[in-house]
Design a protein around this motif. Structure first.
Motif, PDB file in Angstrom:
ATOM      1  N   GLY A 120       4.459  -8.930  -5.596  1.00 25.79           N
ATOM      2  CA  GLY A 120       4.194  -7.515  -5.818  1.00 25.79           C
ATOM      3  C   GLY A 120       3.272  -6.912  -4.785  1.00 25.79           C
ATOM      4  O   GLY A 120       2.745  -5.813  -4.990  1.00 25.79           O
ATOM      5  N   LEU A 121       3.047  -7.607  -3.670  1.00 16.53           N
ATOM      6  CA  LEU A 121       2.181  -7.076  -2.624  1.00 16.53           C
ATOM      7  C   LEU A 121       2.786  -5.813  -2.021  1.00 16.53           C
ATOM      8  O   LEU A 121       4.002  -5.667  -1.932  1.00 16.53           O
ATOM      9  N   SER A 122       1.918  -4.919  -1.575  1.00 13.27           N
ATOM     10  CA  SER A 122       2.384  -3.696  -0.934  1.00 13.27           C
ATOM     11  C   SER A 122       2.944  -4.020   0.445  1.00 13.27           C
ATOM     12  O   SER A 122       2.635  -5.057   1.043  1.00 13.27           O
ATOM     13  N   VAL A 123       3.778  -3.101   0.960  1.00 12.17           N
ATOM     14  CA  VAL A 123       4.369  -3.301   2.277  1.00 12.17           C
ATOM     15  C   VAL A 123       3.290  -3.381   3.352  1.00 12.17           C
ATOM     16  O   VAL A 123       3.385  -4.172   4.293  1.00 12.17           O
ATOM     17  N   SER A 124       2.226  -2.581   3.219  1.00 10.66           N
ATOM     18  CA  SER A 124       1.152  -2.607   4.220  1.00 10.66           C
ATOM     19  C   SER A 124       0.457  -3.962   4.253  1.00 10.66           C
ATOM     20  O   SER A 124       0.111  -4.468   5.323  1.00 10.66           O
ATOM     21  N   ASP A 125       0.243  -4.562   3.085  1.00 13.54           N
ATOM     22  CA  ASP A 125      -0.370  -5.893   3.043  1.00 13.54           C
ATOM     23  C   ASP A 125       0.542  -6.939   3.694  1.00 13.54           C
ATOM     24  O   ASP A 125       0.078  -7.834   4.402  1.00 13.54           O
ATOM     25  N   GLY A 285       8.492   3.384  -7.083  1.00 15.14           N
ATOM     26  CA  GLY A 285       7.799   2.279  -6.422  1.00 15.14           C
ATOM     27  C   GLY A 285       8.724   1.402  -5.615  1.00 15.14           C
ATOM     28  O   GLY A 285       8.405   0.260  -5.344  1.00 15.14           O
ATOM     29  N   ALA A 286       9.901   1.910  -5.227  1.00 18.43           N
ATOM     30  CA  ALA A 286      10.862   1.066  -4.508  1.00 18.43           C
ATOM     31  C   ALA A 286      10.409   0.841  -3.076  1.00 18.43           C
ATOM     32  O   ALA A 286       9.736   1.658  -2.478  1.00 18.43           O
ATOM     33  N   ARG A 287      10.802  -0.298  -2.533  1.00 17.35           N
ATOM     34  CA  ARG A 287      10.590  -0.579  -1.121  1.00 17.35           C
ATOM     35  C   ARG A 287      11.859  -0.179  -0.382  1.00 17.35           C
ATOM     36  O   ARG A 287      12.951  -0.567  -0.762  1.00 17.35           O
ATOM     37  N   ASP A 288      11.708   0.584   0.667  1.00 17.30           N
ATOM     38  CA  ASP A 288      12.856   0.959   1.469  1.00 17.30           C
ATOM     39  C   ASP A 288      13.194  -0.169   2.417  1.00 17.30           C
ATOM     40  O   ASP A 288      12.393  -0.550   3.266  1.00 17.30           O
ATOM     41  N   VAL A 289      14.366  -0.757   2.254  1.00 20.67           N
ATOM     42  CA  VAL A 289      14.815  -1.864   3.087  1.00 20.67           C
ATOM     43  C   VAL A 289      16.142  -1.478   3.696  1.00 20.67           C
ATOM     44  O   VAL A 289      17.116  -1.253   2.978  1.00 20.67           O
TER      45      VAL A 289
END
Length: 290
Positions: A120-125, A285-289
């Motif tokens: 669940g880490l953020s993209v920035s991390d 809260g989706a990650r854009d991939v």
């Protein structure tokens, strides 16, 4: 490739201390394993429904890069002579394989991204952790090319970067919320522990080879080759097999294509996950991939 020593005949070693025919044989064997693993990943990836190939695509890039790098090293290409800080007898120069560092520069951050995107880490991390993997690789390369004791300064910088990576893998990562379920968390904990342990062995190998000139380049190739095989085909296939039944919608992935809708769209073969909208509006809260 019946006589792999022919690589050394056609591409003569350019340093006093260099790989032997046996070392070239070993590198050709690793090249074959990497190549077969790459082909297997291509086939496996094509069997996955659209929208569930993110991790497989990363693994495919890693294996392809490793195959090319080991082909170059088995051919006795991609090395440069560097004066050894510790001569160890009559040795003045030692082969330093810059092609290996190109391989790691591509593969190490991708390996971390593959692991950390299951948390669940953020993209920035995640991207910050990937950056520190570049610090490790670049410091290793620069240190290997430096003939004086200053090489150990770069070694320390690289080791400090590794400590940061380990803190994320073993500290922050396991404490995040795993939306994909407890099975994914268990797989991550095992995988991150393995990656942390194996990456601990890389600086030891560096200190004995490029750094201290203790072991021969052939011994170096065997050591690094075993580590690369563990973090390459063995780890990747095991980790991806553990994700085979996981609902990818729980990862919050979104292709970014309107025609795909949320998480692969109606024809993507996979339904929307628990945190996904059912229309093409994306996810909370989706990650854009891409």
């Amino acid at each position: 490739m019946s006589s792999l020593g022919g690589s050394l005949d056609q591409n003569p070693p350019n340093a006093d201390r260099h790989i032997t025919e046996g070392g070239s044989d070993w590198l050709w064997a690793v090249t074959a394993i990497m190549g077969l693993s790459t082909l297997g990943m291509v086939l496996w990836q094509t069997t996955r429904p659209r929208g569930t190939r993110f991790f497989h695509n990363i693994a495919l890039i890693i294996l392809t890069t490793s195959t090319i790098a080991y082909f170059a090293m088995a051919s006795d290409l991609g090395a440069t002579p560097v004066r050894a800080e510790f001569s160890r007898g009559t040795t003045n120069t030692r082969q330093i394989w810059f092609v290996r560092y190109i391989q790691w520069f591509i593969n190490f951050p991708l390996l971390l991204i593959l692991l950390l995107f299951s948390t669940g880490l953020s993209v920035s991390d995640i991207l910050t952790t990937a950056f520190f993997s570049w610090v490790v690789v670049i410091c290793g390369l620069v240190g290997a090319l430096v003939p004086s004791a200053y090489k150990w300064g770069f070694f320390v910088f690289g080791l400090l970067a590794l400590f940061y990576i380990w803190s994320v893998l073993l500290g922050h990562g396991p404490r995040t919320t795993f939306n994909a379920g407890q099975t994914t968390r268990s797989g991550y904990v095992r995988g991150s522990g393995l990656v942390a342990f194996i990456t601990l062995l890389y600086p030891i190998a560096w200190g004995c080879s490029e750094g201290g000139n203790v072991i021969s380049p052939t011994g170096e190739m065997i050591w690094y080759g075993i580590l690369d095989l563990i973090l390459g085909p063995l780890f990747l296939y095991h980790f991806l097999f553990g994700l085979r039944n996981v609902d990818y919608g729980a990862f919050g992935f979104h292709s970014g294509k309107h025609t795909d809708g949320a998480y692969g769209g109606p024809d993507g073969g996979v339904g929307a996950g628990p945190n996904m909208k059912t229309a093409g509006g994306g996810a909370t809260g989706a990650r854009d991939v891409v």
